[in-house]
Design a protein around this motif. Structure first.
Motif, PDB file in Angstrom:
ATOM      1  N   CYS A 157       0.844  -1.192   0.000  1.00 21.92           N
ATOM      2  CA  CYS A 157       0.000   0.000   0.000  1.00 21.92           C
ATOM      3  C   CYS A 157       0.881   1.244   0.000  1.00 21.92           C
ATOM      4  N   ALA A 158       0.476   2.238  -0.773  1.00 19.58           N
ATOM      5  CA  ALA A 158       1.168   3.525  -0.766  1.00 19.58           C
ATOM      6  C   ALA A 158       0.154   4.623  -0.497  1.00 19.58           C
ATOM      7  N   HIS A 159       0.492   5.511   0.412  1.00 24.21           N
ATOM      8  CA  HIS A 159      -0.378   6.630   0.789  1.00 24.21           C
ATOM      9  C   HIS A 159       0.488   7.878   0.718  1.00 24.21           C
ATOM     10  N   ARG A 160       0.318   8.665  -0.347  1.00 27.39           N
ATOM     11  CA  ARG A 160       1.223   9.786  -0.616  1.00 27.39           C
ATOM     12  C   ARG A 160       0.464  11.098  -0.720  1.00 27.39           C
ATOM     13  N   ASN A 161       0.995  12.117  -0.066  1.00 30.36           N
ATOM     14  CA  ASN A 161       0.475  13.482  -0.169  1.00 30.36           C
ATOM     15  C   ASN A 161       1.570  14.389  -0.729  1.00 30.36           C
ATOM     16  N   ALA A 162       1.148  15.480  -1.354  1.00 30.76           N
ATOM     17  CA  ALA A 162       2.137  16.407  -1.913  1.00 30.76           C
ATOM     18  C   ALA A 162       2.938  17.084  -0.819  1.00 30.76           C
ATOM     19  N   THR A 163       2.247  17.652   0.174  1.00 27.34           N
ATOM     20  CA  THR A 163       2.908  18.376   1.256  1.00 27.34           C
ATOM     21  C   THR A 163       2.067  18.268   2.527  1.00 27.34           C
ATOM     22  N   THR A 164       2.668  18.648   3.640  1.00 27.28           N
ATOM     23  CA  THR A 164       1.936  18.750   4.903  1.00 27.28           C
ATOM     24  C   THR A 164       2.249  20.107   5.537  1.00 27.28           C
ATOM     25  N   PRO A 165       1.357  20.606   6.390  1.00 26.46           N
ATOM     26  CA  PRO A 165       1.632  21.877   7.083  1.00 26.46           C
ATOM     27  C   PRO A 165       2.687  21.689   8.161  1.00 26.46           C
ATOM     28  N   PRO A 166       3.300  22.757   8.632  1.00 23.80           N
ATOM     29  CA  PRO A 166       4.323  22.652   9.681  1.00 23.80           C
ATOM     30  C   PRO A 166       3.816  21.991  10.961  1.00 23.80           C
ATOM     31  N   SER A 167       2.502  22.068  11.214  1.00 20.41           N
ATOM     32  CA  SER A 167       1.935  21.508  12.442  1.00 20.41           C
ATOM     33  C   SER A 167       1.773  19.987  12.389  1.00 20.41           C
ATOM     34  N   TYR A 168       1.991  19.376  11.229  1.00 24.28           N
ATOM     35  CA  TYR A 168       1.793  17.937  11.073  1.00 24.28           C
ATOM     36  C   TYR A 168       2.892  17.196  11.836  1.00 24.28           C
ATOM     37  N   SER A 169       2.486  16.304  12.750  1.00 19.82           N
ATOM     38  CA  SER A 169       3.435  15.618  13.621  1.00 19.82           C
ATOM     39  C   SER A 169       3.674  14.186  13.174  1.00 19.82           C
ATOM     40  N   GLU A 170       4.709  13.569  13.738  1.00 24.72           N
ATOM     41  CA  GLU A 170       5.027  12.190  13.372  1.00 24.72           C
ATOM     42  C   GLU A 170       3.893  11.239  13.751  1.00 24.72           C
ATOM     43  N   GLU A 171       3.271  11.433  14.911  1.00 26.69           N
ATOM     44  CA  GLU A 171       2.143  10.584  15.310  1.00 26.69           C
ATOM     45  C   GLU A 171       0.998  10.675  14.307  1.00 26.69           C
ATOM     46  N   MET A 172       0.821  11.839  13.697  1.00 25.81           N
ATOM     47  CA  MET A 172      -0.270  12.019  12.736  1.00 25.81           C
ATOM     48  C   MET A 172      -0.101  11.138  11.496  1.00 25.81           C
ATOM     49  N   LEU A 173       1.127  10.719  11.212  1.00 27.89           N
ATOM     50  CA  LEU A 173       1.323   9.752  10.122  1.00 27.89           C
ATOM     51  C   LEU A 173       0.459   8.514  10.350  1.00 27.89           C
ATOM     52  N   ILE A 174       0.387   8.098  11.611  1.00 30.08           N
ATOM     53  CA  ILE A 174      -0.422   6.922  11.972  1.00 30.08           C
ATOM     54  C   ILE A 174      -1.872   7.313  12.213  1.00 30.08           C
ATOM     55  N   LEU A 175      -2.089   8.307  13.085  1.00 33.08           N
ATOM     56  CA  LEU A 175      -3.432   8.611  13.575  1.00 33.08           C
ATOM     57  C   LEU A 175      -4.326   9.264  12.534  1.00 33.08           C
ATOM     58  N   ASP A 176      -3.754  10.040  11.614  1.00 32.16           N
ATOM     59  CA  ASP A 176      -4.561  10.763  10.632  1.00 32.16           C
ATOM     60  C   ASP A 176      -4.447  10.213   9.209  1.00 32.16           C
ATOM     61  N   SER A 177      -3.363   9.535   8.891  1.00 30.98           N
ATOM     62  CA  SER A 177      -3.154   9.082   7.518  1.00 30.98           C
ATOM     63  C   SER A 177      -3.234   7.564   7.393  1.00 30.98           C
ATOM     64  N   VAL A 178      -2.336   6.841   8.054  1.00 32.79           N
ATOM     65  CA  VAL A 178      -2.339   5.375   7.949  1.00 32.79           C
ATOM     66  C   VAL A 178      -3.609   4.780   8.562  1.00 32.79           C
ATOM     67  N   ILE A 179      -4.348   5.565   9.351  1.00 36.06           N
ATOM     68  CA  ILE A 179      -5.617   5.078   9.904  1.00 36.06           C
ATOM     69  C   ILE A 179      -6.535   4.553   8.810  1.00 36.06           C
TER      70      ILE A 179
END
Length: 350
Positions: A157-179
């Protein structure tokens, strides 16, 4: 003589990109529902979203909206850590609920939501894991269930975004995206996730300072099927979500060709959607329409709060794996309550 059913009176809580998109969708695309309130503490943002829904009021918080107008249903599109504060009063009022992913950002909060919902006569919460309504994902699930090409061995599986805002945290990779993959993998495989591991390759220097990505999240299911998820959120070129399913006698792929493919001057190129709206717009439309139709019938028609709980447990384990570098086994607190045995609902195999 014909009779008509009154529209579902919907409050949309959260007027950011996702919430504003839902307001416009209900107004322009969905039948059987009307947006009557847009809730956001940012007045300008609430006003901008409400401008696409004639007659809708705006409110700074959910309690204010409940006091100001009659509401039958709510779409929750705030950041995940704010969901519980809307879910509990919505349940207390017996409203139909469509809650964007995640249900909550931790297992304890999800358990509190399950406890509150089970005091009612039936499930009221549908969780916005819209990929279950995408035709490619549904086709892939059907192919796995058919057994036509043998057992499912692995998923890439690949989940790719162009960019993220400065507020995007490492935990959000899991909690907001890989979820999303945390829900989609059990849906496709038809069985639960039992372990999570996270690997961190070389950091993308184009990511905001302090964010280490891309990462690879390894999800292992009950039978040993392994899903390797590339989460890569500053890849610059657009929004891309793909899945390759490896069977005993074949490979199936979804998500690569969603736009024009052009071959010219000895080069070939495929259009990449700029945002999630283009990639999953049809799935969102189907999800919301089916939620509205189900609400009129007094039920839900999609992932339940139980599915949201399962995802929150795996995500919690994923964050632990991310921090420690260890393989973390997933420990679900209880078996599925019979309260959530819903005939005809889109769900993974039991």
């Amino acid at each position: 003589m014909t009779t008509t059913t009154p529209d579902l009176r919907v409050a949309v809580v959260g007027a950011g990109m996702m919430g504003a998109d839902h307001v416009a969708r209900i107004t322009s695309t969905i039948s059987g529902a009307t947006v009557v309130a847009v809730v956001d503490p940012d007045t300008a943002r609430a006003d901008a979203a409400a401008a696409t829904a004639p007659g809708a009021i705006t409110a700074a918080d959910f309690d204010e909206a409940l006091a100001a107008t009659e509401i039958d249903a709510v779409i929750i599109a705030t950041p995940g850590f704010l969901h519980e504060a809307v879910l509990l009063p919505a349940l207390d009022r017996g409203l139909a609920i469509l809650c964007e992913k995640p249900l909550t950002t931790d297992e304890a909060a999800s358990l509190r939501v399950l406890e509150a919902e089970q005091k009612l006569d039936r499930p009221h919460i549908q969780v916005g894991f819209m990929r279950r309504f995408d035709q490619g994902y549904r086709d892939l699930r059907a192919l796995v269930a058919s057994g036509e090409h043998g057992a499912l061995l692995a998923l890439h599986c690949a989940h790719r975004n162009a960019t993220t805002p400065p507020s995007y945290s490492e935990e959000m990779l899991i909690l907001d995206s890989v979820i999303h993959e945390i829900d989609a993998v059990p849906f496709i495989a038809g069985e639960p996730i039992v372990a999570v591991e996270v690997k961190k390759p070389r950091r993308n220097s184009l990511a905001p300072e302090g964010l280490r990505e891309p990462q690879f999240v390894i999800l292992e299911t009950e039978s040993g099927t392994m899903a390797i998820v590339e989460i890569n959120v500053n890849v610059q070129f657009g929004y891309q979500v793909t899945t390759d399913a490896v069977f005993e006698s074949g490979v199936a792929s979804i998500g690569r060709e969603t736009g024009l493919q052009l071959t010219t001057a000895a080069r070939s190129a495929v259009a990449v959607p700029p945002t999630f709206k283009e990639r999953f717009g049809a799935a969102y439309d189907t999800q919301v329409q089916r939620w509205v139709d189900a609400a009129h019938r007094g039920t839900i028609d999609g992932p339940s709060a139980w599915d949201g709980y399962l995802a929150s447990v795996v995500a919690t384990a994923g964050v632990e794996a991310q921090k420690t570098g260890r393989r973390v086994e997933v420990d679900y607190a209880m078996p599925k309550p019979s309260f959530y045995d819903l005939p005809g609902v889109v769900s993974p195999g039991e």
